[in-house]
Design an enzyme around this catalytic site. Structure first.
Site, PDB file in Angstrom:
ATOM      1  CB  VAL A  23     -18.059 -18.449  -4.275  1.00  0.00           C
ATOM      2  CG1 VAL A  23     -17.765 -17.028  -4.758  1.00  0.00           C
ATOM      3  CG2 VAL A  23     -18.923 -19.190  -5.289  1.00  0.00           C
ATOM      4  CG  PHE A  24     -11.514 -16.526  -2.080  1.00  0.00           C
ATOM      5  CD1 PHE A  24     -11.133 -16.997  -0.830  1.00  0.00           C
ATOM      6  CD2 PHE A  24     -10.975 -15.320  -2.530  1.00  0.00           C
ATOM      7  CE1 PHE A  24     -10.236 -16.284  -0.045  1.00  0.00           C
ATOM      8  CE2 PHE A  24     -10.075 -14.603  -1.746  1.00  0.00           C
ATOM      9  CZ  PHE A  24      -9.712 -15.097  -0.493  1.00  0.00           C
ATOM     10  N   GLY A  25     -14.581 -14.949  -1.530  1.00  0.00           N
ATOM     11  CA  GLY A  25     -14.860 -13.513  -1.508  1.00  0.00           C
ATOM     12  C   GLY A  25     -13.726 -12.775  -0.822  1.00  0.00           C
ATOM     13  CE1 TYR A  26     -12.067 -10.999  -5.353  1.00  0.00           C
ATOM     14  CE2 TYR A  26     -11.415  -8.764  -4.777  1.00  0.00           C
ATOM     15  CZ  TYR A  26     -11.898  -9.677  -5.689  1.00  0.00           C
ATOM     16  OH  TYR A  26     -12.224  -9.249  -6.962  1.00  0.00           O
ATOM     17  N   GLY A  27     -13.785  -8.998  -1.049  1.00  0.00           N
ATOM     18  CA  GLY A  27     -14.233  -7.607  -0.902  1.00  0.00           C
ATOM     19  C   GLY A  27     -15.548  -7.611  -0.152  1.00  0.00           C
ATOM     20  CB  SER A  28     -18.866  -6.143  -0.875  1.00  0.00           C
ATOM     21  OG  SER A  28     -19.134  -6.760  -2.111  1.00  0.00           O
ATOM     22  CD  GLU A  99     -19.105  -9.237  -7.048  1.00  0.00           C
ATOM     23  OE1 GLU A  99     -18.198  -8.466  -7.387  1.00  0.00           O
ATOM     24  OE2 GLU A  99     -19.667  -9.161  -5.935  1.00  0.00           O
TER      25      GLU A  99
HETATM   26  C1  SIN Z   1     -15.489  -9.903  -3.775  1.00  0.00           C
HETATM   27  O1  SIN Z   1     -15.943  -9.409  -2.749  1.00  0.00           O
HETATM   28  O2  SIN Z   1     -15.010 -11.059  -3.770  1.00  0.00           O
HETATM   29  C2  SIN Z   1     -15.517  -9.177  -5.080  1.00  0.00           C
HETATM   30  C3  SIN Z   1     -15.435  -7.701  -4.987  1.00  0.00           C
HETATM   31  C4  SIN Z   1     -16.612  -7.056  -4.318  1.00  0.00           C
HETATM   32  O3  SIN Z   1     -17.764  -7.391  -4.637  1.00  0.00           O
HETATM   33  O4  SIN Z   1     -16.410  -6.186  -3.458  1.00  0.00           O
END
Ligand code: SIN
Length: 193
Positions: A23-28, A99
């Protein structure tokens, strides 16, 4: 489209039968890993750019006063730096709930920092979800973030934690850093007033 994406996401069967999923995360998800993982690695995905264009009703704002959080917007040749997690499928139930305010699972290739490319999932809130706010001047985005908070805490902490995590990853993200600078300016003005 409903803002609650849990049912749609749980119908996605691209990885059914897999014992481990990236799983790729880009925010929190970069800085707040509130789930078990087998492995975690800095990673990049291509053709997406991070933007504070998604409204947050359930984490960093409320229905009446949404905060702003990041989503990904398609952009040819863009590179988005984030964090990849190798998880067991049960973790997706937790992530679908976390999410649920507009984010859908997408399949993507991710370039891991060990040189490998893995196929996995990324949660993206597209412009047709009911919580999508879209573009605004970065100074206005900072003002909205400064004024918002929700069950997961102050929206400003989401921004500063994300900017700090991106710096640790060595990510070049002018949009996030510009909004962070506007927030700093606002807080200084508040203190001086
Ligand atoms: C993420 O972090 O990949 C999704 C956006 C978030 O939850 O901030």
């Amino acid at each position: 489209m409903s803002t609650n994406t849990i049912t749609t996401n749980q119908q996605m069967d691209h990885f059914s039968g897999h014992e481990r999923i990236w799983v790729f995360g880009y925010g929190s998800l970069i800085y707040k890993a509130d789930f078990p993982y087998i492995e975690r690695r800095p990673a990049r995905i291509r053709h997406w750019t991070r933007r504070f264009w998604q409204g947050s009703h359930d984490h960093r704002g409320t229905l009446d006063a949404p905060g702003r959080v990041v989503t990904l917007i398609p952009e040819p040749d863009a590179v988005c730096t984030g964090m990849a997690y190798l998880v067991i499928p049960q973790v997706l139930n937790h992530l679908d709930t976390r999410e649920k305010n507009g984010y859908l699972r997408f399949v993507t290739d991710m370039h891991l920092d060990d040189g490998n490319v893995a196929e996995g999932l990324v949660y993206i809130a597209t412009e047709d979800n009911a919580a999508f706010l879209g573009p605004a001047p970065e100074a206005d985005i900072a003002r909205q973030i400064a004024a918002s908070s929700g069950p997961s805490g102050a929206n400003r902490d989401y921004l500063t934690d994300l900017a700090a995590a991106l710096r640790r990853l060595g990510a070049n993200d002018p949009h996030v850093y510009a909004i962070e600078q506007h927030l700093r300016d606002l807080l200084q003005q508040e203190q001086a007033a």
